[in-house]
Design a protein around this motif. Structure first.
Motif, PDB file in Angstrom:
ATOM      1  N   PRO A 126       0.824  -1.197   0.000  1.00  0.00           N
ATOM      2  CA  PRO A 126       0.000   0.000   0.000  1.00  0.00           C
ATOM      3  C   PRO A 126       0.861   1.250   0.000  1.00  0.00           C
ATOM      4  CG  PRO A 126      -0.648  -1.526   1.738  1.00  0.00           C
ATOM      5  CD  PRO A 126       0.630  -2.024   1.183  1.00  0.00           C
ATOM      6  N   ARG A 127       0.478   2.243  -0.788  1.00  0.00           N
ATOM      7  CA  ARG A 127       1.256   3.472  -0.850  1.00  0.00           C
ATOM      8  C   ARG A 127       1.057   4.334   0.383  1.00  0.00           C
ATOM      9  NH1 ARG A 127      -0.426   3.127  -6.354  1.00  0.00           N
ATOM     10  NH2 ARG A 127       1.317   3.017  -7.800  1.00  0.00           N
ATOM     11  N   SER A 128      -0.141   4.336   0.942  1.00  0.00           N
ATOM     12  CA  SER A 128      -0.432   5.266   2.031  1.00  0.00           C
ATOM     13  C   SER A 128      -0.952   4.554   3.267  1.00  0.00           C
ATOM     14  CB  SER A 128      -1.464   6.300   1.563  1.00  0.00           C
ATOM     15  OG  SER A 128      -2.638   5.655   1.126  1.00  0.00           O
ATOM     16  N   GLY A 129      -0.455   3.356   3.504  1.00  0.00           N
ATOM     17  CA  GLY A 129      -0.883   2.628   4.691  1.00  0.00           C
ATOM     18  C   GLY A 129      -2.136   1.824   4.423  1.00  0.00           C
ATOM     19  N   PRO A 130      -2.424   0.855   5.288  1.00  0.00           N
ATOM     20  CA  PRO A 130      -3.529  -0.065   5.079  1.00  0.00           C
ATOM     21  C   PRO A 130      -4.875   0.527   5.473  1.00  0.00           C
ATOM     22  CG  PRO A 130      -2.345  -0.640   7.075  1.00  0.00           C
ATOM     23  CD  PRO A 130      -1.633   0.527   6.470  1.00  0.00           C
ATOM     24  N   THR A 131      -5.331   1.549   4.734  1.00  0.00           N
ATOM     25  CA  THR A 131      -6.623   2.146   5.023  1.00  0.00           C
ATOM     26  C   THR A 131      -7.473   2.133   3.771  1.00  0.00           C
ATOM     27  OG1 THR A 131      -5.779   4.352   4.494  1.00  0.00           O
ATOM     28  CG2 THR A 131      -5.653   3.660   6.797  1.00  0.00           C
ATOM     29  N   GLY A 132      -8.784   2.100   3.950  1.00  0.00           N
ATOM     30  CA  GLY A 132      -9.692   2.139   2.820  1.00  0.00           C
ATOM     31  C   GLY A 132     -10.048   0.754   2.338  1.00  0.00           C
ATOM     32  N   PHE A 133     -11.276   0.650   1.804  1.00  0.00           N
ATOM     33  CA  PHE A 133     -11.752  -0.660   1.378  1.00  0.00           C
ATOM     34  C   PHE A 133     -10.976  -1.189   0.178  1.00  0.00           C
ATOM     35  CE2 PHE A 133     -14.665  -3.501  -0.921  1.00  0.00           C
ATOM     36  CZ  PHE A 133     -14.839  -4.447   0.071  1.00  0.00           C
ATOM     37  N   GLY A 134     -10.465  -0.286  -0.665  1.00  0.00           N
ATOM     38  CA  GLY A 134      -9.677  -0.740  -1.813  1.00  0.00           C
ATOM     39  C   GLY A 134      -8.468  -1.543  -1.380  1.00  0.00           C
ATOM     40  N   ASN A 135      -7.751  -1.049  -0.383  1.00  0.00           N
ATOM     41  CA  ASN A 135      -6.592  -1.780   0.123  1.00  0.00           C
ATOM     42  C   ASN A 135      -7.010  -3.076   0.813  1.00  0.00           C
ATOM     43  OD1 ASN A 135      -4.375  -0.284  -0.720  1.00  0.00           O
ATOM     44  ND2 ASN A 135      -4.507   1.126   1.000  1.00  0.00           N
ATOM     45  N   ILE A 136      -8.127  -3.015   1.536  1.00  0.00           N
ATOM     46  CA  ILE A 136      -8.621  -4.231   2.193  1.00  0.00           C
ATOM     47  C   ILE A 136      -8.927  -5.304   1.157  1.00  0.00           C
ATOM     48  CG2 ILE A 136     -10.576  -5.201   3.470  1.00  0.00           C
ATOM     49  CD1 ILE A 136     -10.663  -2.564   5.050  1.00  0.00           C
ATOM     50  N   LEU A 137      -9.586  -4.904   0.068  1.00  0.00           N
ATOM     51  CA  LEU A 137      -9.926  -5.862  -0.983  1.00  0.00           C
ATOM     52  C   LEU A 137      -8.669  -6.440  -1.623  1.00  0.00           C
ATOM     53  CD1 LEU A 137     -12.129  -7.233  -2.621  1.00  0.00           C
ATOM     54  CD2 LEU A 137     -12.140  -5.260  -4.157  1.00  0.00           C
ATOM     55  N   ARG A 138      -7.679  -5.584  -1.866  1.00  0.00           N
ATOM     56  CA  ARG A 138      -6.416  -6.083  -2.426  1.00  0.00           C
ATOM     57  C   ARG A 138      -5.768  -7.090  -1.474  1.00  0.00           C
ATOM     58  NH1 ARG A 138      -5.871  -0.449  -3.337  1.00  0.00           N
ATOM     59  NH2 ARG A 138      -6.252   0.115  -5.518  1.00  0.00           N
ATOM     60  N   GLY A 139      -5.776  -6.750  -0.194  1.00  0.00           N
ATOM     61  CA  GLY A 139      -5.204  -7.663   0.790  1.00  0.00           C
ATOM     62  C   GLY A 139      -5.932  -8.991   0.829  1.00  0.00           C
ATOM     63  N   MET A 140      -7.262  -8.946   0.759  1.00  0.00           N
ATOM     64  CA  MET A 140      -8.052 -10.172   0.753  1.00  0.00           C
ATOM     65  C   MET A 140      -7.688 -11.057  -0.436  1.00  0.00           C
ATOM     66  SD  MET A 140     -11.790  -8.587   1.740  1.00  0.00           S
ATOM     67  CE  MET A 140     -12.675 -10.089   1.290  1.00  0.00           C
ATOM     68  N   LEU A 141      -7.609 -10.449  -1.613  1.00  0.00           N
ATOM     69  CA  LEU A 141      -7.339 -11.222  -2.822  1.00  0.00           C
ATOM     70  C   LEU A 141      -5.929 -11.806  -2.811  1.00  0.00           C
ATOM     71  CD1 LEU A 141      -9.081  -8.941  -5.480  1.00  0.00           C
ATOM     72  CD2 LEU A 141      -9.925 -11.068  -4.466  1.00  0.00           C
ATOM     73  N   LEU A 142      -4.975 -11.045  -2.276  1.00  0.00           N
ATOM     74  CA  LEU A 142      -3.609 -11.563  -2.191  1.00  0.00           C
ATOM     75  C   LEU A 142      -3.518 -12.712  -1.193  1.00  0.00           C
ATOM     76  CD1 LEU A 142      -1.571  -8.227  -2.301  1.00  0.00           C
ATOM     77  CD2 LEU A 142      -1.487 -10.061  -3.996  1.00  0.00           C
ATOM     78  N   LEU A 143      -4.064 -12.517  -0.003  1.00  0.00           N
ATOM     79  CA  LEU A 143      -4.024 -13.578   0.999  1.00  0.00           C
ATOM     80  C   LEU A 143      -4.801 -14.802   0.535  1.00  0.00           C
ATOM     81  CD1 LEU A 143      -4.478 -11.577   4.337  1.00  0.00           C
ATOM     82  CD2 LEU A 143      -2.392 -12.656   3.482  1.00  0.00           C
ATOM     83  N   GLY A 144      -5.900 -14.558  -0.152  1.00  0.00           N
ATOM     84  CA  GLY A 144      -6.707 -15.671  -0.644  1.00  0.00           C
ATOM     85  C   GLY A 144      -5.968 -16.549  -1.630  1.00  0.00           C
ATOM     86  N   ARG A 145      -4.918 -15.992  -2.249  1.00  0.00           N
ATOM     87  CA  ARG A 145      -4.085 -16.763  -3.183  1.00  0.00           C
ATOM     88  C   ARG A 145      -2.768 -17.189  -2.547  1.00  0.00           C
ATOM     89  NH1 ARG A 145      -2.508 -13.421  -7.406  1.00  0.00           N
ATOM     90  NH2 ARG A 145      -3.312 -11.548  -6.417  1.00  0.00           N
ATOM     91  N   GLY A 146      -2.685 -17.029  -1.219  1.00  0.00           N
ATOM     92  CA  GLY A 146      -1.482 -17.467  -0.526  1.00  0.00           C
ATOM     93  C   GLY A 146      -0.318 -16.514  -0.626  1.00  0.00           C
ATOM     94  N   ARG A 147      -0.589 -15.233  -0.902  1.00  0.00           N
ATOM     95  CA  ARG A 147       0.475 -14.239  -1.032  1.00  0.00           C
ATOM     96  C   ARG A 147       0.657 -13.507   0.291  1.00  0.00           C
ATOM     97  NH1 ARG A 147       1.145 -13.018  -6.507  1.00  0.00           N
ATOM     98  NH2 ARG A 147       2.987 -11.835  -5.829  1.00  0.00           N
TER      99      ARG A 147
END
Length: 213
Positions: A8-29
């Motif tokens: 994340p460029r500006s820290g883990p805030t906002g639903f956009g970053n949450i969604l990115r985190g979900m998709l990455l973790l969901g693929r084992g990243r």
């Protein structure tokens, strides 16, 4: 340093970053963990939609069937949300990982929403490959089994990276969570009105149609 698209460029805030985190973790990243905050606010933000769904679902259930079983089912579903959080917090403190727990539980609660989508994807694949199987008990067993297995893997994976645990301790945490939920389910079944959560879990799609044959 060039942006690799994973941080994340500006820290883990906002639903956009949450969604990115979900998709990455969901693929084992592992990089997906950085998209979740390690604060109480991050935990409350992750908890809010689960509580909202619990409230709405419980109210609709009790409007449809206002009895003791519905109330017990409603309270049991709340325990399913909160009990793993309480237990993992205690284990994190015992293993001196308390400072990592906020990010861990926030990530765990958010990624838990992925399991229904995995089940939907499996159902679509079955529908495309063998539509008749989708209407049977075994089709439902496959869908629920894959969803449950994926949920178990996600619980283990996020515990390992979120709390900085080895594979063995992450497995121990997973086992402790499952055991606590199983004990709670047995207690619920023994006490009036004798609600049996396993019946809901085993209410697989296609079971009714199978029974008719």
């Amino acid at each position: 340093m060039a942006d690799d698209g994973m941080t994340p460029r500006s820290g883990p805030t906002g639903f956009g970053n949450i969604l990115r985190g979900m998709l990455l973790l969901g693929r084992g990243r592992v990089a997906g963990l950085a998209y979740f905050g390690n604060t109480r606010d991050a935990v409350l933000t992750a908890l809010a939609p689960r509580i909202a769904l619990w409230l709405v679902g419980g109210l609709l259930t009790m409007l449809h069937a206002p009895d003791a079983t519905s109330v017990t089912r409603w309270l049991f579903s709340l325990c399913m949300i909160l009990l793993p959080a309480v237990l993992t917090h205690a284990l994190a403190q015992r293993w001196q990982r308390g400072g990592l727990w906020y990010r861990y539980i926030a990530a765990a609660w958010w990624t838990d929403w992925l399991s229904p989508f995995v089940m939907l994807a499996v159902a679509l694949l079955i529908a495309l490959g063998s539509p008749a199987l989708l209407e049977t008990f075994y089709g439902g067993l496959i869908i629920n089994g894959v969803g449950f297995a994926y949920s178990l893997w996600m619980t283990w994976f996020i515990a390992r990276i979120g709390l900085g645990l080895g594979g063995g301790r992450a497995m121990l945490l997973l086992g402790a969570v499952l055991l606590s939920l199983a004990v709670m389910a047995e207690i619920t079944a023994l006490l009036p009105p004798h609600y049996v959560p396993w019946h809901d879990f085993m209410a697989l799609p296609g079971a009714t149609s199978t029974a008719k044959h």
